[in-house]
Design an enzyme around this catalytic site. Structure first.
Site, PDB file in Angstrom:
ATOM      1  N   ASN A 167       8.277 -11.285   4.887  1.00  8.17           N
ATOM      2  CA  ASN A 167       7.099 -10.477   5.187  1.00  8.17           C
ATOM      3  C   ASN A 167       6.416 -11.003   6.439  1.00  8.17           C
ATOM      4  OD1 ASN A 167       4.774  -8.972   5.249  1.00  8.17           O
ATOM      5  ND2 ASN A 167       3.820  -9.971   3.486  1.00  8.17           N
ATOM      6  N   ASP A 187      -0.371  -7.502  18.368  1.00  7.63           N
ATOM      7  CA  ASP A 187      -0.867  -6.491  19.296  1.00  7.63           C
ATOM      8  C   ASP A 187      -1.459  -7.122  20.562  1.00  7.63           C
ATOM      9  OD1 ASP A 187      -3.678  -5.599  17.088  1.00  7.63           O
ATOM     10  OD2 ASP A 187      -2.882  -7.514  17.738  1.00  7.63           O
ATOM     11  N   ARG A 195       0.849  -1.202   0.000  1.00  7.87           N
ATOM     12  CA  ARG A 195       0.000   0.000   0.000  1.00  7.87           C
ATOM     13  C   ARG A 195       0.875   1.240   0.000  1.00  7.87           C
ATOM     14  NH1 ARG A 195      -4.960  -1.772   3.939  1.00  7.87           N
ATOM     15  NH2 ARG A 195      -3.347  -1.766   5.544  1.00  7.87           N
TER      16      ARG A 195
END
Lengths: 330, 330
Positions: free
Chosen positions: A128, A244, A74
Site C-alpha cells: 500500500n 503530488d 473507501r
C-alpha cells in the site's frame, strides 16, 4: 434468327456477334459478382437495432484521456465515483489502483453490472504505497491522464473544460487545486494555500503547484517520475505523502515554467463524509501540512534548487454556467 | 641620517633604499590619483535630495509597453484619462493620435503641467481616419502596445495583470472586450456578443475576437497591418469602423489560433457620458453593428476564408481583488 439486329446497318451483325456479345455480358456479370464478394461484410453492430460499435477504441490518443484513480479503504466511494466518471466525455479508459492489499477487487460485481461505457482495469497492488498511482501503466494508451482522488467528485462540465484547457497546455498540470510554497528569510520553505502570505509579486496571490489528485497531465510524466532519483521515491514512501509535490517539482524542472495551470472548478465536492468505511483521508493527520513543508525542503535538497515557479493565472469557462459571466459594468 | 631604519637587520638599508621606497610610494599615489579620475562621475540625480533618474529610459523593450490612444472630439476625456494612464506600472511612453484635424494639440498645456512620469507624444493627423492609430509609429520602442479608446478607463490593477498575461501570450491580442462571429446556414456571417447563440461547441459561449480598444498586442502587428491588402484599408475607411475586426483577422491568420485571449476586467468604465463635448462614440450609430457584420463578410471575401477561431478561455487574477477568489465548496 436475326430479328432486331438484322435491321441494323452493316450486315456483319450476325449470330457470331450475338454470341460474342452474350459471352461478354456473362463475363461482366461474373466479374461483378466476384467483386461484390470483396465488399466489407456488414457488421452486426451496424444494424439499426443493435448497439453502436464502441467509439472509444478508435478515439485518437490526443482526443481522449485515461482516468487513474487510486483507492484505499473507501470502496463505497470508489464505486459511486466510478458510476459518475465512467460517462465523462472523452474518457478512454479507467485504471483503478487497488491499494487494498489482500482484498478482492470489485471486478466481479463490476462486470455483472455491465455493460459499461469504457473499460475499467483494476491494478492489484502488493504494497500500500501512495506512489503506486504514478507507475507507468502500460494500459495507458492516451497522451493525457486524469488523476482523481477516490473521494473527489468533479462535474463532467468542469472535466470537459479542463481537458480542453490541458490540450492547449499539454506540458502543464491542469487542475482544480492550487497550492503554493513561500520562502522565508532563513531560506527554509513553507507549504500552504491562500492563508499564507502572498509571495510578494505585485498584488493578489500566486500559486506554484497544482495538486494531482484532481488534474490532467501528460502521461509521459509517469515515465519521468519513475526516472527520478531514488531519494524522491524514498521520501514519498517515508511520508506516504508528497507525491503530488514531487510531480510539480518534476514538471517545473522539465518546463522551466510554472508547473500548473489552475482551472477554477464550478462544482467540486469532497465525498469523504459519505463513506461507510469510517476512513478519512491522509490529509486529516495532524502532521500532514508539516510533512508537506518538510517535503518541499527535502526536494529542494535532492534537486539542488527550487524549480517551482509562481503563476497567478486563473482560468474559467467563458459563458458557463452563466452565459453572461464575463459581463462588466461598462 | 639613519634613525629607525638603521636599527633594522641588514645594513644595506640605507639612504639609497629610503629614496627608492619614497619614489615607489609617490608613484603609487600618483597612479591611484589617476585611477580615481577614471571613476564615473556622480550624477546630480543620485544625490539624496534630487529626483531619481527616470527609469523608463532604461527599461527593457520587453518589460514595458507603449500606450496608443486615438482621440477625436473628446479632449476633456483624453486629459482625464492621461492623468490616470501616465502612471500605470511598466508604461514606457504614450502616443496620442490626434484626429482633431486642424485643431491645436494640448501639448503646451501638457508641458506646462509637467513633469510627467513618461513622455507623451502627440501625433497630429491630416485626415480623420479610424485606422490612423494602426500606423507603424517609429516612436514605439517596446514590443508591446496597449491600445485604449479615448473614453475607456481600465484600472491600473487590471492593466498590470493583463500586461503580465500578454507577456505569456505575446502573439495574441490580450484584452478586456470579447466578441464573436457566428455562421448561419446561408453561409453569411454575423457579428455580435453573448446575446447571440453559442457557436455550438459543447456548453457555454465562445469568443473569436478581442477588441483592440482595450487590449495589449505585439507592436509588430502594426507593421503587419500596413502590409495588408489595400481592400482592407479601404473597407475601414469606407466604414470608419472595423479596424479591430481586421486586426483580429490578421492575428488569427498569422497564428492559426484564436486571435485573442480574454482577461476578465475587475474595473473597466466607459466615460462617454462624462464628456462635455456632447460627442458620443461611433458605436452609437444606428448602423454600427450591421456594419460590423458587413465587415466580417467582406474580410472573409478579401482573405478567401474565415481565419477566426473560437476560444472559451477566460482569465482572471488569482487571489485578487479577493485573496480567496478561487475558493470552492470542497
Amino acid at each position: 434468327r436475326c430479328f432486331h439486329f438484322c435491321k441494323l446497318p452493316g450486315r456483319v451483325m450476325g449470330i457470331r456477334l450475338l454470341r460474342f456479345t452474350s459471352v461478354v455480358i456473362i463475363v461482366l456479370l461474373l466479374v461483378a459478382g466476384a467483386l461484390t464478394a470483396l465488399l466489407p461484410t456488414i457488421k452486426d453492430d451496424k444494424l439499426p437495432n443493435s448497439r453502436r460499435e464502441p467509439k472509444t477504441q478508435s478515439q485518437s490518443a490526443l482526443d481522449s484521456f485515461t482516468l487513474i484513480m487510486q483507492t484505499y479503504n473507501r470502496t463505497d466511494l470508489l464505486l459511486k465515483l466510478l458510476n459518475h466518471y465512467q460517462a465523462i466525455p472523452h474518457l478512454h479508459k479507467v485504471i483503478v489502483v487497488w491499494n487494498n492489499i489482500g482484498e478482492k477487487t470489485p471486478e466481479e460485481m463490476w462486470n455483472s453490472l455491465g455493460p459499461h461505457p469504457v473499460p475499467v482495469v483494476f491494478k492489484v497492488q502488493t504494497v500500500n504505497r501512495m506512489r503506486n498511482r504514478l507507475q507507468n501503466f502500460p494500459d495507458v494508451e492516451t497522451k493525457a491522464v486524469l488523476m482523481m482522488d477516490d473521494d473527489t467528485l468533479v462535474s463532467a462540465h468542469d472535466l470537459a473544460f479542463a481537458f480542453s484547457v490541458w490540450q492547449q497546455f499539454p506540458e502543464h498540470i491542469v487542475g482544480f487545486v492550487p497550492r503554493k510554497h513561500i520562502s522565508t528569510p532563513s531560506g527554509v520553505y513553507s507549504y500552504g494555500s491562500f492563508e499564507l502570505q502572498n509571495p510578494g509579486f505585485g498584488n493578489g496571490d500566486q500559486y506554484s503547484m497544482v495538486l494531482i489528485g484532481a488534474a490532467f497531465f501528460h502521461s509521459g510524466y509517469l515515465e519521468d517520475f519513475q526516472q527520478q532519483p531514488e531519494a524522491v521515491h524514498a521520501l514519498i514512501d517515508e511520508t506516504q505523502n508528497c507525491d503530488d509535490i514531487a510531480m510539480n517539482f518534476l514538471v517545473a524542472k522539465h518546463t522551466g515554467k510554472p508547473s500548473g495551470v489552475f482551472v477554477k472548478p464550478v462544482d467540486i465536492r469532497n465525498l469523504e463524509k459519505d463513506t461507510n468505511s469510517g476512513y478519512s483521508g491522509m490529509w486529516h493527520r495532524a502532521e500532514h501540512l508539516l510533512q508537506r513543508s518538510y517535503c518541499v525542503n527535502k526536494l529542494v535538497n535532492i534537486y539542488g534548487g527550487m524549480p517551482l515557479k509562481y503563476s497567478n493565472i486563473m482560468i474559467s469557462q467563458f459563458g458557463f454556467p452563466n452565459y453572461a459571466n464575463h459581463k462588466n459594468k461598462m
